[in-house]
Design an enzyme around this catalytic site. Structure first.
Site, PDB file in Angstrom:
ATOM      1  N   LYS A   1       0.852  -1.186   0.000  1.00  0.00           N
ATOM      2  CA  LYS A   1       0.000   0.000   0.000  1.00  0.00           C
ATOM      3  C   LYS A   1       0.888   1.236   0.000  1.00  0.00           C
ATOM      4  O   LYS A   1       2.070   1.197   0.353  1.00  0.00           O
ATOM      5  CB  LYS A   1      -0.951   0.017   1.208  1.00  0.00           C
ATOM      6  CG  LYS A   1      -0.260   0.013   2.576  1.00  0.00           C
ATOM      7  CD  LYS A   1       0.081   1.385   3.091  1.00  0.00           C
ATOM      8  CE  LYS A   1       0.758   1.315   4.473  1.00  0.00           C
ATOM      9  NZ  LYS A   1       1.552   2.525   4.776  1.00  0.00           N
TER      10      LYS A   1
ATOM     11  N   ASP B   1      -1.659  -1.152  11.012  1.00  0.00           N
ATOM     12  CA  ASP B   1      -2.263  -1.088   9.674  1.00  0.00           C
ATOM     13  C   ASP B   1      -2.634  -2.454   9.114  1.00  0.00           C
ATOM     14  O   ASP B   1      -3.029  -2.562   7.957  1.00  0.00           O
ATOM     15  CB  ASP B   1      -1.350  -0.349   8.698  1.00  0.00           C
ATOM     16  CG  ASP B   1       0.020  -1.010   8.551  1.00  0.00           C
ATOM     17  OD1 ASP B   1       0.306  -1.973   9.285  1.00  0.00           O
ATOM     18  OD2 ASP B   1       0.815  -0.549   7.718  1.00  0.00           O
TER      19      ASP B   1
END
Length: 281
Positions: free
Chosen positions: A8, A139
């Protein structure tokens, strides 16, 4: 059974306040990119002489931690406390660079939870998988669905971020990771938390041409002061035509977003560095 954990990037990252527990609240848009590891799991034979229930082999890019400390193993161990899991062999092929701000380790852990759920029919459900993943890292929960998300809290509170999906579809992403290690602890020590004038979620809903002047990563000032070569990479991304460039997370990877694929060999511009040219979907 094989899955492909994705990386990401952070579209903006603002550190908004310090928490009583010593962590920081942040705001960021997490955006999945087509840069993948590969993770395979097979059930271990009863006759196989192993002292561990999750036998992990890591190949590809070097990973600093031992295999027993890898988040893939920790994900297995976390689920094994609540579910009857067989002994397994796991093979992780690393392509996402470590300590880059790209979430590779977190993604591996989340995809391990997803893989175990599907492979052994645990029927956990997405919301519960996200709760398990959040216990492994701030995350990690994002990677359970790996959909563009507006992240708050310590990165564990997720809401839809519908803007970037349309804005970035078909654009070219160049990811550059030099051989630089950034200390996240040191980066946070130089931060003065503050609420931004405009949320990064609102900014990424705007045309990408407006991002350069509005969409910021609060870590860049302190990290660039310690590692000027990272600032140079960002400047070079703009020089070769990026519409927007930023450090991802607390670094040390940087990315540039281009309207179309550069007509020259980008790897020569960043020779000696990990460089990937990707098409966003």
């Amino acid at each position: 059974m094989i899955v492909f954990p994705c990386a990401k990037i952070n579209l903006g990252l603002n550190v908004v306040s310090k928490r009583p527990d010593g962590y920081h609240n942040l705001e960021s848009v997490f955006y999945p990119i087509p840069l993948y590891d590969a993770l395979e799991v097979n059930q271990m034979s009863d006759e196989f002489p192993s002292d561990v229930n999750c036998d992990l082999k890591v190949t590809g890019n070097y990973v600093e931690c031992s295999e027993s400390d890898n988040l893939v193993v920790k994900a297995y161990q976390l689920l094994a406390k609540d579910f009857s899991l067989p002994r397994i062999h796991a093979h992780l092929y690393k392509q996402i660079p470590s300590q880059a701000g790209l979430g590779g380790g977190s993604s591996d852990a989340a995809f391990m939870i997803r893989l175990l759920d599907e492979r052994f029919r645990l029927n956990i459900g997405i919301a519960e998988m996200e709760r398990y993943a959040a216990r492994l890292g701030a995350d990690c929960a994002f990677f359970i669905t790996a959909e563009p998300s507006y992240a708050t809290g310590i990165g564990n509170i997720l809401a839809p971020a519908d803007g970037p999906l349309g804005n970035l579809n078909g654009y070219t992403l160049v990811v550059v990771k030099p051989d630089v290690a950034v200390s996240t602890r040191e980066a946070y020590q130089q931060i003065t938390p503050r609420k931004p004038a405009k949320s990064c979620r609102d900014i990424v809903r705007q045309p990408i041409e407006t991002w350069k002047n509005e969409l910021t990563n609060d870590f860049e000032a302190s990290v660039f002061a310690l590692h000027p070569q990272l600032a140079d990479i960002k400047n070079r991304l703009y020089t070769i035509g990026a519409l927007y460039a930023q450090m991802s997370g607390s670094g040390s990877a940087l990315f540039g977003i281009f309207e179309r694929k550069p007509i020259f060999d980008v790897t020569k511009v960043f020779e000696g560095m990990f460089t990937k040219v990707l098409t966003l979907k």
